[in-house]
Design a protein around this motif. Structure first.
Motif, PDB file in Angstrom:
ATOM      1  N   GLY A  42       5.185   7.475  10.989  1.00 16.34           N
ATOM      2  CA  GLY A  42       5.920   6.569  11.857  1.00 16.34           C
ATOM      3  C   GLY A  42       5.948   5.110  11.450  1.00 16.34           C
ATOM      4  O   GLY A  42       6.065   4.249  12.311  1.00 16.34           O
ATOM      5  N   VAL A  43       5.855   4.812  10.144  1.00 13.17           N
ATOM      6  CA  VAL A  43       5.975   3.418   9.710  1.00 13.17           C
ATOM      7  C   VAL A  43       7.463   3.113   9.505  1.00 13.17           C
ATOM      8  O   VAL A  43       8.150   3.847   8.808  1.00 13.17           O
ATOM      9  CB  VAL A  43       5.190   3.197   8.402  1.00 13.17           C
ATOM     10  N   GLU A  44       7.968   2.066  10.123  1.00 13.94           N
ATOM     11  CA  GLU A  44       9.406   1.785  10.055  1.00 13.94           C
ATOM     12  C   GLU A  44       9.728   0.513   9.282  1.00 13.94           C
ATOM     13  O   GLU A  44      10.887   0.197   9.039  1.00 13.94           O
ATOM     14  CB  GLU A  44       9.980   1.698  11.476  1.00 13.94           C
ATOM     15  N   ALA A  45       8.697  -0.253   8.916  1.00 14.60           N
ATOM     16  CA  ALA A  45       8.919  -1.479   8.138  1.00 14.60           C
ATOM     17  C   ALA A  45       7.720  -1.677   7.221  1.00 14.60           C
ATOM     18  O   ALA A  45       6.637  -1.163   7.489  1.00 14.60           O
ATOM     19  CB  ALA A  45       9.064  -2.676   9.067  1.00 14.60           C
ATOM     20  N   GLY A  46       7.941  -2.437   6.129  1.00 15.40           N
ATOM     21  CA  GLY A  46       6.849  -2.689   5.194  1.00 15.40           C
ATOM     22  C   GLY A  46       6.999  -1.845   3.948  1.00 15.40           C
ATOM     23  O   GLY A  46       8.120  -1.539   3.527  1.00 15.40           O
ATOM     24  N   ALA A  47       5.875  -1.484   3.362  1.00 12.20           N
ATOM     25  CA  ALA A  47       5.901  -0.779   2.076  1.00 12.20           C
ATOM     26  C   ALA A  47       5.051   0.485   2.145  1.00 12.20           C
ATOM     27  O   ALA A  47       3.920   0.457   2.627  1.00 12.20           O
ATOM     28  CB  ALA A  47       5.395  -1.713   0.979  1.00 12.20           C
ATOM     29  N   LEU A  93       9.539  13.539   0.752  1.00 17.50           N
ATOM     30  CA  LEU A  93       8.853  12.757   1.788  1.00 17.50           C
ATOM     31  C   LEU A  93       9.337  11.304   1.746  1.00 17.50           C
ATOM     32  O   LEU A  93       9.584  10.697   2.796  1.00 17.50           O
ATOM     33  CB  LEU A  93       7.323  12.828   1.628  1.00 17.50           C
ATOM     34  N   CYS A  94       9.508  10.758   0.543  1.00 21.13           N
ATOM     35  CA  CYS A  94      10.038   9.387   0.414  1.00 21.13           C
ATOM     36  C   CYS A  94      11.401   9.280   1.091  1.00 21.13           C
ATOM     37  O   CYS A  94      11.673   8.336   1.831  1.00 21.13           O
ATOM     38  CB  CYS A  94      10.216   9.005  -1.055  1.00 21.13           C
ATOM     39  N   ILE A  95      12.252  10.268   0.818  1.00 22.98           N
ATOM     40  CA  ILE A  95      13.626  10.226   1.341  1.00 22.98           C
ATOM     41  C   ILE A  95      13.614  10.313   2.866  1.00 22.98           C
ATOM     42  O   ILE A  95      14.282   9.539   3.556  1.00 22.98           O
ATOM     43  CB  ILE A  95      14.455  11.365   0.703  1.00 22.98           C
ATOM     44  N   ARG A  96      12.805  11.224   3.405  1.00 23.19           N
ATOM     45  CA  ARG A  96      12.739  11.381   4.867  1.00 23.19           C
ATOM     46  C   ARG A  96      12.100  10.161   5.520  1.00 23.19           C
ATOM     47  O   ARG A  96      12.482   9.763   6.612  1.00 23.19           O
ATOM     48  CB  ARG A  96      11.975  12.661   5.245  1.00 23.19           C
ATOM     49  N   ALA A  97      11.115   9.550   4.857  1.00 26.31           N
ATOM     50  CA  ALA A  97      10.466   8.361   5.427  1.00 26.31           C
ATOM     51  C   ALA A  97      11.441   7.192   5.472  1.00 26.31           C
ATOM     52  O   ALA A  97      11.466   6.414   6.430  1.00 26.31           O
ATOM     53  CB  ALA A  97       9.230   7.993   4.606  1.00 26.31           C
ATOM     54  N   ALA A  98      12.266   7.064   4.431  1.00 25.82           N
ATOM     55  CA  ALA A  98      13.163   5.908   4.305  1.00 25.82           C
ATOM     56  C   ALA A  98      14.407   6.044   5.183  1.00 25.82           C
ATOM     57  O   ALA A  98      15.013   5.029   5.545  1.00 25.82           O
ATOM     58  CB  ALA A  98      13.589   5.761   2.840  1.00 25.82           C
ATOM     59  N   GLU A 110      14.273  -1.362   6.895  1.00 25.15           N
ATOM     60  CA  GLU A 110      13.213  -2.371   6.720  1.00 25.15           C
ATOM     61  C   GLU A 110      12.023  -1.824   5.943  1.00 25.15           C
ATOM     62  O   GLU A 110      11.054  -2.534   5.698  1.00 25.15           O
ATOM     63  CB  GLU A 110      12.695  -2.858   8.089  1.00 25.15           C
ATOM     64  N   LEU A 111      12.075  -0.541   5.639  1.00 22.03           N
ATOM     65  CA  LEU A 111      10.968   0.105   4.942  1.00 22.03           C
ATOM     66  C   LEU A 111      11.322   0.313   3.471  1.00 22.03           C
ATOM     67  O   LEU A 111      12.406   0.806   3.156  1.00 22.03           O
ATOM     68  CB  LEU A 111      10.688   1.468   5.606  1.00 22.03           C
ATOM     69  N   ASP A 112      10.414  -0.078   2.585  1.00 24.58           N
ATOM     70  CA  ASP A 112      10.585   0.184   1.154  1.00 24.58           C
ATOM     71  C   ASP A 112       9.634   1.294   0.758  1.00 24.58           C
ATOM     72  O   ASP A 112       8.414   1.136   0.908  1.00 24.58           O
ATOM     73  CB  ASP A 112      10.257  -1.071   0.333  1.00 24.58           C
ATOM     74  N   VAL A 113      10.175   2.386   0.264  1.00 25.81           N
ATOM     75  CA  VAL A 113       9.338   3.522  -0.105  1.00 25.81           C
ATOM     76  C   VAL A 113       9.337   3.670  -1.619  1.00 25.81           C
ATOM     77  O   VAL A 113      10.403   3.686  -2.243  1.00 25.81           O
ATOM     78  CB  VAL A 113       9.826   4.830   0.552  1.00 25.81           C
ATOM     79  N   VAL A 114       8.141   3.761  -2.178  1.00 27.33           N
ATOM     80  CA  VAL A 114       7.999   3.957  -3.620  1.00 27.33           C
ATOM     81  C   VAL A 114       7.360   5.323  -3.847  1.00 27.33           C
ATOM     82  O   VAL A 114       6.325   5.630  -3.244  1.00 27.33           O
ATOM     83  CB  VAL A 114       7.090   2.863  -4.239  1.00 27.33           C
ATOM     84  N   GLY A 115       7.992   6.139  -4.675  1.00 24.96           N
ATOM     85  CA  GLY A 115       7.412   7.423  -5.044  1.00 24.96           C
ATOM     86  C   GLY A 115       7.003   7.374  -6.504  1.00 24.96           C
ATOM     87  O   GLY A 115       7.793   6.943  -7.354  1.00 24.96           O
ATOM     88  N   ARG A 173      20.022   6.228  -2.261  1.00 23.00           N
ATOM     89  CA  ARG A 173      19.365   5.505  -1.170  1.00 23.00           C
ATOM     90  C   ARG A 173      18.619   4.291  -1.735  1.00 23.00           C
ATOM     91  O   ARG A 173      17.769   4.426  -2.614  1.00 23.00           O
ATOM     92  CB  ARG A 173      18.382   6.445  -0.465  1.00 23.00           C
ATOM     93  N   LEU A 174      18.962   3.113  -1.210  1.00 17.66           N
ATOM     94  CA  LEU A 174      18.480   1.876  -1.832  1.00 17.66           C
ATOM     95  C   LEU A 174      17.016   1.591  -1.560  1.00 17.66           C
ATOM     96  O   LEU A 174      16.354   0.927  -2.357  1.00 17.66           O
ATOM     97  CB  LEU A 174      19.325   0.684  -1.352  1.00 17.66           C
ATOM     98  N   ASN A 175      16.500   2.067  -0.425  1.00 19.44           N
ATOM     99  CA  ASN A 175      15.104   1.727  -0.111  1.00 19.44           C
ATOM    100  C   ASN A 175      14.108   2.793  -0.571  1.00 19.44           C
ATOM    101  O   ASN A 175      13.013   2.895  -0.052  1.00 19.44           O
ATOM    102  CB  ASN A 175      14.932   1.405   1.384  1.00 19.44           C
TER     103      ASN A 175
END
Ligand code: SAM
Length: 210
Positions: free
Chosen positions: A36-41, A52-57, A62-67, A85-87
């Motif tokens: 449930g993180v919606e912003a940050g990294a 998981l990255c795709i579903r999280a983003a 506002e959320l940046d996901v790095v896999g 997907r940009l984030n």
């Protein structure tokens, strides 16, 4: 990219992308929503085909996901799955050598990757380093005794049947001895022994706080 740049490892990556990664789509959605993180990294270690990255983003600009992953085939599949997907950023990187500064991430996840780690110590130390103070690390592994909730599975035309999934799940899951060994590694890592050990759907998970 050549079709099989990593030989057998590429073949396994294609099979994983077409099989389990499809079946477990509802589980990736569930984990993303549950954390449930919606912003940050957010960093996902051993992201495989990236779901998981795709579903999280999804839905959280506002959320940046790095896999990160060590397999270039997995990363190529993840790049195709993310559909621009940009984030979501995907990078070839070993969990034992994360090329990000200390305190970069609010959350780190790793789903069904730890059973591949021959030396978990350096990976755990790196995850601890890149987490911001108060950040959390969630480690999920298959629970061989876990019930498979139907709502955590996606089936095309009733495939795969439960019996196939259970067999695969038992094969991939960590038995108690391996789980205890992993817990001991976490206890002797910078996270220390204060770790939540939980059963979560068909996963076991550890939750560690920085
Ligand atoms: C079974 S796949 C799971 C993929 C994804 N997390 C999922 O749940 O769909 C395990 C992944 O961990 C990756 N992996 C194993 N050791 C790693 C390491 N030291 N650093 C980064 N990735 C690693 C593998 O390349 C593989 O893609």
């Amino acid at each position: 990219m050549a079709l099989f740049p990593e030989g057998r490892r590429s073949l396994i990556a294609y099979a994983y992308n077409a099989g389990p990664a499809v079946a477990y789509q509802p589980a990736y959605r569930y984990i993303a929503a549950d954390i449930g993180v919606e912003a940050g990294a957010w960093l996902d270690v051993g992201c495989g085909p990236g779901w998981l990255c795709i579903r999280a983003a999804a839905g959280h600009p506002e959320l940046d996901v790095v896999g990160i992953d060590t397999s270039e085939t997995m990363l190529a599949l993840a790049e195709a799955n993310k559909r621009g997907r940009l984030n979501v950023t995907l990078r070839k990187m070993d969990g034992a050598q994360i090329i990000y500064p200390a305190g970069t991430f609010n959350v780190v996840t790793s789903v069904q990757s730890a059973h591949h780690w021959t030396a978990p110590g350096p990976i755990l130390a790196e995850i601890h380093r890149v987490l911001a103070p108060g950040g959390k690390f969630y480690l999920y592994e298959a629970d061989p005794d876990g019930e498979i909730p139907p709502e955590w599975l996606h089936r095309r035309a009733a495939w795969p049947p439960d019996v196939v999934l259970r067999r695969r799940w038992r094969r991939d899951g960590m038995d108690q001895t391996r789980w205890d060994a992993l817990r001991a590694e976490v206890a002797s890592s910078p996270f220390g022994a204060d770790v939540a050990d939980e059963r979560h759907g068909f996963y076991r998970r550890l939750v560690c706080t920085r």
